[in-house]
Design an enzyme around this catalytic site. Structure first.
Site, short mmCIF file in Angstrom:
data_model
loop_
_atom_site.label_atom_id
_atom_site.label_comp_id
_atom_site.label_asym_id
_atom_site.label_seq_id
_atom_site.Cartn_x
_atom_site.Cartn_y
_atom_site.Cartn_z
CG ASP A 70 -18.51 21.23 -18.32
OD1 ASP A 70 -19.24 20.62 -17.96
OD2 ASP A 70 -17.44 21.01 -18.26
CG HIS A 103 -17.09 17.71 -18.95
ND1 HIS A 103 -16.63 18.15 -17.63
CD2 HIS A 103 -16.79 16.13 -18.73
CE1 HIS A 103 -16.26 17.16 -16.71
NE2 HIS A 103 -16.19 16.09 -17.36
#
Ligand code: XUL
Ligand code: CO
Length: 433
Positions: A102, A99
């Site tokens: 992250d 993502h």
């Protein structure tokens, strides 16, 4: 290997007889299974979020892990990337997934977030090249920040819809640029906490509009990857709109989007929905909607999404059996959306969690392939429906109730029940797993 994973060797296949903890016993990338390399069947991916961004917290306590990359700035994001690609080199798995949040530090502005994502993507490029690690899928985290507390596409505030659209665009751009093979939409907080304040009809319309824009944008930029929706029935919201395969398929049909989207199915989510993983896979397979899988299990006692590495060969074998029945993966693969337990502090734990998961998947695949090759289940299934192969039975499906009742009374007034042979089939499966 230097750095965080220092002294941990590259993991190689040594076969079942090895007593080396740091070796694969079953995962042998070049082994040919049903005419295809094992690596190309499984298409394994490390999930950046659980392995590098998650800090070991639970509802009763915060961070337990002590990682040199914890810190919300670009310098730490790069240390994290260095460690992540070190792990990829150690494991030799072909893919990873991430993502936006992250991999990059968080900014107050959309422009700041997009620039940070671009910078880290530039940092990933040469590392992907050097290690040979490819991007299975990218996605946007539209659920952690407080602005998304009431959803992203289904948020009552149009400003959050707009922020979400812009964030998805930036994540699709980066996924495309890094050669990503799929783009995932998991409806993090697309659901409701209470019906008392929720307009479900309006929220469904908004979710469909966002999805249509995603599809249009994919074609506009020439992204050849597959758009995937990941169903989940609840958690974090009390009720998630993308409840399960059947629900998502109904939603896609309703808005005419079923030919543009496939599904990313997660074992733990299937369990939360009250299904087995095989159920979700078989249904998706029958609808030609099976795209990719997240192979992480839940603890059957806790009743929530514990995201553990798989460790049960029979379960995994039945899952891959359904994947094989559906024709195997094309753009999809097997992502470990799995995190360590919060007491597993050591770098070795992180490596060996993945090693175990990869070995179980390999073992499950081999069992599934043997079962598929032997053909016993498919023979039994075919025999069970053989009555439908006759011309009379086929004609009945084009007939009507009047004719059928007349024919039935004349030909077959009292059909004799036939055994479903469940125990025999279970015994058969147990010979392989
Ligand atoms: C949450 C979950 C997500 C998705 C990607 O339960 O599975 O990590 O896989 O957003
Ligand atoms: Co998932």
């Amino acid at each position: 290997m230097a750095g965080f994973f220092k002294d941990i060797p590259h993991i190689r296949y040594e076969g079942c007889d090895t007593d080396n903890e740091f070796a694969y016993r079953h995962y042998n990338p070049d082994e040919i299974v049903l005419g295809k390399r094992m690596e190309d069947h499984l298409r394994l991916a490390v999930a950046y979020w659980h392995s590098f961004a998650w800090e070991g917290g639970d509802p009763f306590g915060g961070r337990t892990f002590d990682r040199p990359w914890f810190g919300d700035d670009m310098a730490h994001a790069k240390i994290k990337a260095d460690a992540a690609f070190d792990l990829f080199a150690i494991l030799g798995q072909p893919y990873f997934c991430f993502h936006d949040v992250d991999v990059r530090p968080e900014h107050d502005t959309l422009a700041g977030n997009i620039a940070a994502l671009d910078e880290i993507a530039d940092y990933f490029g040469p590392k992907m090249e050097a290690t040979g690690t490819k991007l299975l899928w990218g996605t946007a985290n539209l659920f952690s920040h407080r602005r998304f507390m009431s959803g992203a596409a289904t948020n009552p505030d149009p400003a959050v819809f707009a922020w979400s659209a812009a964030t998805i665009k930036s994540c699709m751009d980066v996924t495309h640029r890094l050669g990503g093979e799929n783009y995932v939409l998991w409806g993090g907080r697309e659901g409701y906490e209470t019906l008392l304040n929720t307009d479900m009809g309006r929220e469904a319309e908004h979710a469909a509009r966002m999805l249509s824009m995603v599809i249009d944008y994919k074609h506009k930029i020439g992204f050849k990857g597959q758009i995937l929706i990941e169903p989940k029935p609840q958690e974090p919201t009390k009720h998630q709109y993308d409840y399960d395969v059947a629900t998502v398929y109904g939603f896609l049909k309703r808005f005419g989007l079923e030919n543009e989207v496939k599904l990313n199915l997660e074992q733990g989510h299937a369990i939360l929905a009250g299904h087995s993983f095989e159920h979700e896979l078989a249904l998706a397979g029958s609808l030609d909607m099976l795209g990719s899988i997240d192979m992480n299990r839940n603890d059957y006692q806790s009743g929530w999404d514990t995201d553990q590495f798989p460790n049960n060969t029979p379960e995994v074998a039945l899952a891959y059996y359904e994947v094989l029945r559906a024709g195997g993966f094309t753009t999809g693969g097997t992502n470990f959306d799995a995190k360590l337990r919060r007491q597993s502090l050591d770098p070795e734990d992180l490596v060996l969690g993945h090693v175990g998961g990869m070995d179980i998947c390999a073992r499950g695949l081999k069992a599934a392939a043997a079962m598929w090759e032997d053909g016993g289940l498919e023979r039994a299934r075919k025999a069970r429906y053989a009555g439908w192969d006759t011309p009379e039975a086929k004609a009945m499906l084009d007939s009507d109730l009047d004719t059928i009742s007349a024919d039935q009374l004349a030909l077959n007034p009292n059909p004799e029940p036939v055994s479903g042979r469940q125990e025999r089939l279970e015994n058969y499966v147990n010979r392989f797993v």
